[in-house]
Motif scaffolding. Sequence first.
Motif, PDB file in Angstrom:
ATOM      1  N   THR A  26      10.217 100.859 -11.850  1.00 56.81           N
ATOM      2  CA  THR A  26       8.641 101.119 -12.612  1.00 56.81           C
ATOM      3  C   THR A  26       9.080 102.588 -13.592  1.00 56.81           C
ATOM      4  O   THR A  26       8.539 101.974 -14.266  1.00 56.81           O
ATOM      5  CB  THR A  26       7.776 100.896 -11.472  1.00 56.81           C
ATOM      6  OG1 THR A  26       7.958  99.292 -10.517  1.00 56.81           O
ATOM      7  CG2 THR A  26       6.562 100.965 -12.028  1.00 56.81           C
ATOM      8  N   VAL A  30       8.565 102.618 -17.590  1.00 57.81           N
ATOM      9  CA  VAL A  30       7.493 102.709 -18.073  1.00 57.81           C
ATOM     10  C   VAL A  30       8.344 104.352 -18.472  1.00 57.81           C
ATOM     11  O   VAL A  30       8.117 104.698 -20.282  1.00 57.81           O
ATOM     12  CB  VAL A  30       6.645 103.370 -17.063  1.00 57.81           C
ATOM     13  CG1 VAL A  30       5.401 104.514 -17.793  1.00 57.81           C
ATOM     14  CG2 VAL A  30       5.608 101.841 -16.762  1.00 57.81           C
ATOM     15  N   ARG A  89       0.302  92.700 -14.825  1.00 55.94           N
ATOM     16  CA  ARG A  89       0.571  93.747 -16.181  1.00 55.94           C
ATOM     17  C   ARG A  89       2.311  93.790 -16.381  1.00 55.94           C
ATOM     18  O   ARG A  89       2.502  94.135 -17.482  1.00 55.94           O
ATOM     19  CB  ARG A  89       0.640  94.844 -14.585  1.00 55.94           C
ATOM     20  CG  ARG A  89      -0.998  95.368 -14.688  1.00 55.94           C
ATOM     21  CD  ARG A  89      -1.177  95.976 -13.565  1.00 55.94           C
ATOM     22  NE  ARG A  89      -2.606  96.500 -13.093  1.00 55.94           N
ATOM     23  CZ  ARG A  89      -2.787  97.612 -12.124  1.00 55.94           C
ATOM     24  NH1 ARG A  89      -1.985  98.298 -11.779  1.00 55.94           N
ATOM     25  NH2 ARG A  89      -4.319  97.352 -12.046  1.00 55.94           N
ATOM     26  N   LYS A  90       2.774  92.458 -15.555  1.00 57.14           N
ATOM     27  CA  LYS A  90       4.131  92.909 -15.592  1.00 57.14           C
ATOM     28  C   LYS A  90       4.113  91.925 -17.224  1.00 57.14           C
ATOM     29  O   LYS A  90       4.623  92.042 -17.943  1.00 57.14           O
ATOM     30  CB  LYS A  90       4.627  91.934 -14.457  1.00 57.14           C
ATOM     31  CG  LYS A  90       6.447  91.981 -15.011  1.00 57.14           C
ATOM     32  CD  LYS A  90       7.654  91.041 -14.146  1.00 57.14           C
ATOM     33  CE  LYS A  90       8.272  90.817 -14.538  1.00 57.14           C
ATOM     34  NZ  LYS A  90       9.376  90.146 -13.598  1.00 57.14           N
ATOM     35  N   LEU A 137       0.849 100.709 -13.602  1.00 59.39           N
ATOM     36  CA  LEU A 137       2.260 100.510 -13.172  1.00 59.39           C
ATOM     37  C   LEU A 137       2.428 101.563 -12.872  1.00 59.39           C
ATOM     38  O   LEU A 137       2.787 100.985 -11.249  1.00 59.39           O
ATOM     39  CB  LEU A 137       3.662 100.198 -14.077  1.00 59.39           C
ATOM     40  CG  LEU A 137       2.925  98.470 -15.209  1.00 59.39           C
ATOM     41  CD1 LEU A 137       4.259  98.648 -15.920  1.00 59.39           C
ATOM     42  CD2 LEU A 137       2.996  97.248 -13.915  1.00 59.39           C
ATOM     43  N   GLN A 140      -0.052 101.834  -9.907  1.00 61.07           N
ATOM     44  CA  GLN A 140       0.092 100.837  -8.140  1.00 61.07           C
ATOM     45  C   GLN A 140       1.456 101.238  -7.893  1.00 61.07           C
ATOM     46  O   GLN A 140       1.443 100.027  -6.227  1.00 61.07           O
ATOM     47  CB  GLN A 140       0.195  99.387  -8.940  1.00 61.07           C
ATOM     48  CG  GLN A 140       1.329  99.069  -8.973  1.00 61.07           C
ATOM     49  CD  GLN A 140       1.449  97.832 -10.273  1.00 61.07           C
ATOM     50  OE1 GLN A 140       0.664  97.011 -10.903  1.00 61.07           O
ATOM     51  NE2 GLN A 140       2.528  97.084 -10.054  1.00 61.07           N
ATOM     52  N   GLU A 141       2.272 101.446  -7.637  1.00 61.39           N
ATOM     53  CA  GLU A 141       3.358 102.134  -7.255  1.00 61.39           C
ATOM     54  C   GLU A 141       3.299 102.869  -6.088  1.00 61.39           C
ATOM     55  O   GLU A 141       4.007 103.365  -5.205  1.00 61.39           O
ATOM     56  CB  GLU A 141       4.542 101.616  -7.847  1.00 61.39           C
ATOM     57  CG  GLU A 141       5.157 100.301  -8.447  1.00 61.39           C
ATOM     58  CD  GLU A 141       4.890  98.982  -7.690  1.00 61.39           C
ATOM     59  OE1 GLU A 141       4.476  98.896  -6.651  1.00 61.39           O
ATOM     60  OE2 GLU A 141       4.983  97.941  -8.736  1.00 61.39           O
ATOM     61  N   LEU A 201      10.562  94.824 -12.492  1.00 59.34           N
ATOM     62  CA  LEU A 201       8.908  95.073 -12.578  1.00 59.34           C
ATOM     63  C   LEU A 201       8.582  94.064 -11.725  1.00 59.34           C
ATOM     64  O   LEU A 201       8.138  92.875 -11.930  1.00 59.34           O
ATOM     65  CB  LEU A 201       7.866  94.849 -14.188  1.00 59.34           C
ATOM     66  CG  LEU A 201       8.603  96.317 -14.315  1.00 59.34           C
ATOM     67  CD1 LEU A 201       7.165  96.272 -15.890  1.00 59.34           C
ATOM     68  CD2 LEU A 201       8.040  98.039 -13.795  1.00 59.34           C
ATOM     69  N   GLU A 203       5.323  91.880 -10.578  1.00 64.07           N
ATOM     70  CA  GLU A 203       3.558  91.664 -11.322  1.00 64.07           C
ATOM     71  C   GLU A 203       2.450  91.704 -10.506  1.00 64.07           C
ATOM     72  O   GLU A 203       2.703  92.107  -9.204  1.00 64.07           O
ATOM     73  CB  GLU A 203       4.014  90.218 -11.378  1.00 64.07           C
ATOM     74  CG  GLU A 203       2.305  89.192 -11.776  1.00 64.07           C
ATOM     75  CD  GLU A 203       1.983  89.575 -13.960  1.00 64.07           C
ATOM     76  OE1 GLU A 203       2.043  91.041 -13.862  1.00 64.07           O
ATOM     77  OE2 GLU A 203       2.452  89.320 -14.828  1.00 64.07           O
TER      78      GLU A 203
END
Length: 531
Positions: A26, A30, A89-90, A137, A140-141, A201, A203
């Motif tokens: 990810t 990005v 997002r993906k 992204l 979120q990770e 990625l 979702e």
Amino acid sequence: MAADAVLRGEATRDGDDVPSHVRGWTLGIVCVTTFMLLLDVTVVNVGLPSVRDALNASFTDQQWVIAAYTLSMAAFLLTSGSLADQVGRKRVFSLGLVVFTLSSLTAGLAVNPLMLNIARGVQGVGSAMLFAVGLALIGQEFHGARERGTAFGLWGGVGGLAFAFGPLIGGFLTTSLSWRWIFLVNVPIGVVALIAARLRLREFRDPYARGIDWAGVISFGLSLALLLFGFMAGNALGWDCPPIVFAFGIGTALMVLFVVIQRSKGSAAMLDLSLFRIKSFNGVAWGTFLNNAASLASVFLLISYMQNALGYSAWETGLRFLPLTLTLFVVALLTGRFGSAVAPGVLLGAAISLIAVGLGLVTLVRPTSDWTTLLPSLIVTGTGMGMFNPPRAAVTVGVVGPARAGMASGMGQTFQQAGVALGVSGFGAMFQQCVVSAFTASDVGRQLGDRADSVAHEVATGATRDLNGLVPPSMLDAATAAARTAYVDSLTEVVRVCALVAAVGAVLVFTLIRRGDLHESALSGKHSHGR
């Protein structure tokens, strides 16, 4: 089920909730797309003189090459962030890569300024999807101040790398191949990034998200477009002419209407006005707006100065900007690694203060100065810019839970890009007016009489070193000296104003941002969605 949990952003990881290889992919994807997007800004700056010559573009056309991109990006960031939370997002990120790559191809094949600027506008739409979703992204990770600080520091460092090598890459492509390759280079990068995004990625969507706020999208986009047109066309048409008065009047009215629409829609609005009850969000949003308006407009003017007044090629200009861009890269990495130990308001305030000081040092430049006079300004400004982006990104998505990170990221990037668009157009218009006024008021301008105004406008577009055919041969040397004086004096005057604007942003950041406003997921290693 685990799959459903992932779709709702409720994945569970051991000790936290995301496998390390997922975080790695990810962040890598990005960062690559961020590099591509920011590279597109810096390579375009140094390539503008070549675009001007190849397509017979005016100064306003050159402004629009930048402004069309940032305007459309600003107009669609909020929508992109909210849409990503709703449909995935993906999915939105992948669509953004498709739009950006195809529009880059179109820009590289442009045959006139209009075609180029339309393609740049579409590029901005793709960039909005990528910028708005990219930070979400990461958010979120990665969780916790240290983990997010490291991730955003690497992200900011990659942005610094794009700034560092962008001018050199742009100069090399423009000088060795063609200005068209500053856009065509995005095509292979975009294709590779799209394949990786589709394969790697995860979702994520917010199950409580609402539909798209089309009334908000239209009113906000039209408002920005009209205000930007007013700033950019005011010099050419006259600030009191009906089209300009109409643009400012209707643009302002539409912005007021946009706010009214957002208030009436409540939680269904694309701009969550409740965020403005959080002091830290106000601080980072308005600080970002003012900082970007000042700093990016100044960079645009300084690049123009090096190429138009000092006569350096795109490649030579890129080399001379390395003190700023390399400093930015190194400082961004260090800030991400160690910045989490410093209160975010202090770090951001110090960053913008350094930018204000760096811009103020531009006033050392004189008409007879060489580029080395700019070295103190480039180094100090680069330090501030490197310190700014990692904590800005962390605070922007840190004031909400991960489920609303797309919306918050979109809002934060909107303030950033709106600052760039209005800053480049507004300060660009101010610079043009200053050059015209200074040249026409000079001894040479008075001798030229009625012709002074047309010559002055050519000087403002960059004709400071070659006035052949514009003035009588007997006046050429005197006119060239007057043109350079008018250009440099106007540069220092406008950048001084930019420094003051940045200083106001620093005061807001110092005053408003506080660690206590950050969501739990930004402060600890625990994953909490805070719905």
